[in-house]
Design a protein around this motif. Structure first.
Motif, PDB file in Angstrom:
ATOM      1  N   ASP A  33       0.830  -1.209   0.000  1.00  0.00           N
ATOM      2  CA  ASP A  33       0.000   0.000   0.000  1.00  0.00           C
ATOM      3  C   ASP A  33       0.863   1.257   0.000  1.00  0.00           C
ATOM      4  O   ASP A  33       0.570   2.222  -0.718  1.00  0.00           O
ATOM      5  N   LEU A  34       1.916   1.255   0.796  1.00  0.00           N
ATOM      6  CA  LEU A  34       2.768   2.442   0.880  1.00  0.00           C
ATOM      7  C   LEU A  34       3.500   2.675  -0.428  1.00  0.00           C
ATOM      8  O   LEU A  34       3.618   3.828  -0.879  1.00  0.00           O
ATOM      9  N   ALA A  35       3.971   1.621  -1.063  1.00  0.00           N
ATOM     10  CA  ALA A  35       4.613   1.772  -2.369  1.00  0.00           C
ATOM     11  C   ALA A  35       3.639   2.366  -3.382  1.00  0.00           C
ATOM     12  O   ALA A  35       3.989   3.259  -4.163  1.00  0.00           O
ATOM     13  N   ALA A  36       2.387   1.891  -3.366  1.00  0.00           N
ATOM     14  CA  ALA A  36       1.373   2.429  -4.284  1.00  0.00           C
ATOM     15  C   ALA A  36       1.103   3.902  -3.992  1.00  0.00           C
ATOM     16  O   ALA A  36       0.932   4.713  -4.917  1.00  0.00           O
ATOM     17  N   HIS A  37       1.056   4.261  -2.721  1.00  0.00           N
ATOM     18  CA  HIS A  37       0.861   5.663  -2.336  1.00  0.00           C
ATOM     19  C   HIS A  37       1.969   6.542  -2.910  1.00  0.00           C
ATOM     20  O   HIS A  37       1.706   7.641  -3.423  1.00  0.00           O
ATOM     21  N   LEU A  38       3.201   6.087  -2.821  1.00  0.00           N
ATOM     22  CA  LEU A  38       4.324   6.888  -3.297  1.00  0.00           C
ATOM     23  C   LEU A  38       4.300   7.051  -4.818  1.00  0.00           C
ATOM     24  O   LEU A  38       4.640   8.118  -5.337  1.00  0.00           O
ATOM     25  N   VAL A  39       3.883   6.012  -5.512  1.00  0.00           N
ATOM     26  CA  VAL A  39       3.740   6.124  -6.971  1.00  0.00           C
ATOM     27  C   VAL A  39       2.620   7.099  -7.314  1.00  0.00           C
ATOM     28  O   VAL A  39       2.766   7.969  -8.174  1.00  0.00           O
ATOM     29  N   LEU A  40       1.499   6.968  -6.636  1.00  0.00           N
ATOM     30  CA  LEU A  40       0.363   7.879  -6.863  1.00  0.00           C
ATOM     31  C   LEU A  40       0.778   9.324  -6.628  1.00  0.00           C
ATOM     32  O   LEU A  40       0.469  10.217  -7.429  1.00  0.00           O
ATOM     33  N   ARG A  41       1.478   9.553  -5.539  1.00  0.00           N
ATOM     34  CA  ARG A  41       1.867  10.915  -5.157  1.00  0.00           C
ATOM     35  C   ARG A  41       2.700  11.601  -6.245  1.00  0.00           C
ATOM     36  O   ARG A  41       2.584  12.795  -6.465  1.00  0.00           O
ATOM     37  N   GLU A  42       3.562  10.825  -6.904  1.00  0.00           N
ATOM     38  CA  GLU A  42       4.453  11.414  -7.904  1.00  0.00           C
ATOM     39  C   GLU A  42       3.906  11.362  -9.327  1.00  0.00           C
ATOM     40  O   GLU A  42       4.247  12.220 -10.145  1.00  0.00           O
ATOM     41  N   ARG A  43       3.075  10.384  -9.621  1.00  0.00           N
ATOM     42  CA  ARG A  43       2.719  10.141 -11.017  1.00  0.00           C
ATOM     43  C   ARG A  43       1.228  10.257 -11.327  1.00  0.00           C
ATOM     44  O   ARG A  43       0.831  10.136 -12.472  1.00  0.00           O
ATOM     45  N   ARG A  44       0.404  10.481 -10.299  1.00  0.00           N
ATOM     46  CA  ARG A  44      -1.028  10.643 -10.525  1.00  0.00           C
ATOM     47  C   ARG A  44      -1.522  11.907  -9.810  1.00  0.00           C
ATOM     48  O   ARG A  44      -2.246  11.827  -8.812  1.00  0.00           O
ATOM     49  N   PRO A  45      -1.130  13.081 -10.305  1.00  0.00           N
ATOM     50  CA  PRO A  45      -1.547  14.326  -9.644  1.00  0.00           C
ATOM     51  C   PRO A  45      -3.063  14.493  -9.581  1.00  0.00           C
ATOM     52  O   PRO A  45      -3.576  15.184  -8.699  1.00  0.00           O
ATOM     53  N   ASP A  46      -3.788  13.842 -10.498  1.00  0.00           N
ATOM     54  CA  ASP A  46      -5.246  13.935 -10.473  1.00  0.00           C
ATOM     55  C   ASP A  46      -5.845  13.301  -9.229  1.00  0.00           C
ATOM     56  O   ASP A  46      -6.968  13.632  -8.825  1.00  0.00           O
ATOM     57  N   ALA A  47      -5.078  12.392  -8.598  1.00  0.00           N
ATOM     58  CA  ALA A  47      -5.603  11.664  -7.442  1.00  0.00           C
ATOM     59  C   ALA A  47      -4.981  12.120  -6.131  1.00  0.00           C
ATOM     60  O   ALA A  47      -5.293  11.555  -5.082  1.00  0.00           O
ATOM     61  N   ARG A  81      11.547   3.633  -7.206  1.00  0.00           N
ATOM     62  CA  ARG A  81      12.988   3.918  -7.233  1.00  0.00           C
ATOM     63  C   ARG A  81      13.340   5.088  -8.147  1.00  0.00           C
ATOM     64  O   ARG A  81      14.345   5.768  -7.922  1.00  0.00           O
ATOM     65  N   ARG A  82      12.534   5.337  -9.150  1.00  0.00           N
ATOM     66  CA  ARG A  82      12.848   6.389 -10.120  1.00  0.00           C
ATOM     67  C   ARG A  82      11.946   7.592  -9.852  1.00  0.00           C
ATOM     68  O   ARG A  82      10.716   7.462  -9.937  1.00  0.00           O
ATOM     69  N   PRO A  83      12.501   8.759  -9.536  1.00  0.00           N
ATOM     70  CA  PRO A  83      11.655   9.934  -9.331  1.00  0.00           C
ATOM     71  C   PRO A  83      10.741  10.151 -10.526  1.00  0.00           C
ATOM     72  O   PRO A  83      11.168  10.069 -11.679  1.00  0.00           O
ATOM     73  N   GLY A  84       9.456  10.387 -10.248  1.00  0.00           N
ATOM     74  CA  GLY A  84       8.478  10.532 -11.322  1.00  0.00           C
ATOM     75  C   GLY A  84       7.940  11.941 -11.421  1.00  0.00           C
ATOM     76  O   GLY A  84       8.173  12.788 -10.551  1.00  0.00           O
ATOM     77  N   GLY A  85       7.183  12.188 -12.482  1.00  0.00           N
ATOM     78  CA  GLY A  85       6.552  13.492 -12.673  1.00  0.00           C
ATOM     79  C   GLY A  85       7.581  14.606 -12.710  1.00  0.00           C
ATOM     80  O   GLY A  85       8.680  14.455 -13.249  1.00  0.00           O
ATOM     81  N   VAL A  86       7.255  15.741 -12.087  1.00  0.00           N
ATOM     82  CA  VAL A  86       8.163  16.885 -12.091  1.00  0.00           C
ATOM     83  C   VAL A  86       9.446  16.576 -11.319  1.00  0.00           C
ATOM     84  O   VAL A  86      10.485  17.193 -11.577  1.00  0.00           O
ATOM     85  N   THR A  99      12.924  14.808   0.353  1.00  0.00           N
ATOM     86  CA  THR A  99      13.862  14.299   1.357  1.00  0.00           C
ATOM     87  C   THR A  99      13.134  13.885   2.626  1.00  0.00           C
ATOM     88  O   THR A  99      13.303  12.764   3.124  1.00  0.00           O
ATOM     89  N   LEU A 100      12.304  14.779   3.162  1.00  0.00           N
ATOM     90  CA  LEU A 100      11.595  14.443   4.397  1.00  0.00           C
ATOM     91  C   LEU A 100      10.502  13.412   4.156  1.00  0.00           C
ATOM     92  O   LEU A 100      10.248  12.555   5.012  1.00  0.00           O
ATOM     93  N   GLU A 101       9.824  13.487   3.009  1.00  0.00           N
ATOM     94  CA  GLU A 101       8.774  12.520   2.688  1.00  0.00           C
ATOM     95  C   GLU A 101       9.324  11.098   2.736  1.00  0.00           C
ATOM     96  O   GLU A 101       8.743  10.203   3.371  1.00  0.00           O
ATOM     97  N   PHE A 102      10.456  10.892   2.083  1.00  0.00           N
ATOM     98  CA  PHE A 102      11.012   9.541   2.041  1.00  0.00           C
ATOM     99  C   PHE A 102      11.686   9.167   3.353  1.00  0.00           C
ATOM    100  O   PHE A 102      11.670   7.986   3.743  1.00  0.00           O
ATOM    101  N   PHE A 103      12.248  10.130   4.063  1.00  0.00           N
ATOM    102  CA  PHE A 103      12.799   9.820   5.379  1.00  0.00           C
ATOM    103  C   PHE A 103      11.692   9.308   6.308  1.00  0.00           C
ATOM    104  O   PHE A 103      11.844   8.280   6.973  1.00  0.00           O
ATOM    105  N   VAL A 104      10.580  10.036   6.365  1.00  0.00           N
ATOM    106  CA  VAL A 104       9.492   9.649   7.270  1.00  0.00           C
ATOM    107  C   VAL A 104       8.912   8.293   6.872  1.00  0.00           C
ATOM    108  O   VAL A 104       8.684   7.419   7.728  1.00  0.00           O
TER     109      VAL A 104
END
Length: 209
Positions: A33-47, A81-86, A99-104
């Protein structure tokens, strides 16, 4: 490697070691779930709206579940693993925002496992964390019903929470203060000093962005 990329890489390595069903500190979420959240956050701005706005949470959850349905866990971790979007186009923005997002979230996974201990962080990361805590304390602690005084081990003070009434001092390293401010009070290695009732309120408050 930038600080953001270092935390991103370390989190993904941990994802790979633990597999898709390991617990995290994010309520109800596994590592999948957390991996999916991180992908959504970077690559699905609509969501992304549902991360912060309750009325949109249903759509965000459906997109997140859809990412899990379409991507096997190892593949999804590979996307993280690969920064997405902007963030993929603008490395300086990745450093500033992630930095803080991934640290937390790295700690969300680490501290949900048995036998965890705090990490010894690079001095550069420790300095950055304290800078963000010192400048963001008022925002992160705005919902605290008591006044909070953050006292960093080695020097530094930041204030937040209620302007009047009971006061609680929260002492610890910058990284532990950050986790406290992000709402991980139960898993932050900090010392709370003050009236018992106020300390209890601080420990149970809904903190973070």
């Amino acid at each position: 490697m930038t600080l953001a990329r270092g935390e991103r890489s370390a989190l993904c390595d941990l994802f790979d070691r633990l597999g898709p069903d390991a617990p995290t500190l994010c309520a109800g979420w596994t590592t999948y779930d957390l991996a999916a959240h991180l992908v959504l956050r970077e690559r699905r701005p609509d969501a992304m709206g549902g991360i912060a706005i309750g009325a949109l949470a249903g759509y965000t959850a459906s997109v997140q579940n859809g990412l899990k349905a379409r991507h096997p866990y190892p593949e999804l971790v590979g996307v993280v693993r690969r920064p997405g979007g902007v963030y993929g186009l603008l490395p300086f923005l990745d450093e500033a925002v992630n930095t803080l997002e991934f640290f937390v979230h790295h700690e969300d996974v680490r501290r949900a496992q048995p036998g965890w201990e705090p990490r010894e962080l690079p001095a550069e990361l420790d300095r950055l964390i304290w800078k963000r805590v010192a400048t963001g304390a008022r925002l992160m602690l705005r919902r605290s019903p008591v006044r909070l005084v953050l006292r960093r081990t080695g020097g530094g003070v930041a204030l937040g929470g209620a302007k009047d009434g009971a006061k609680v001092q929260v002492s610890g390293p910058a990284s532990e203060l950050l986790l406290f401010c992000f709402g991980r009070q139960a898993h932050a290695r900090v010392e709370l000093t003050g009236d018992d009732a106020a300390v209890s309120q601080a420990a149970g408050a809904r903190l973070g962005f």
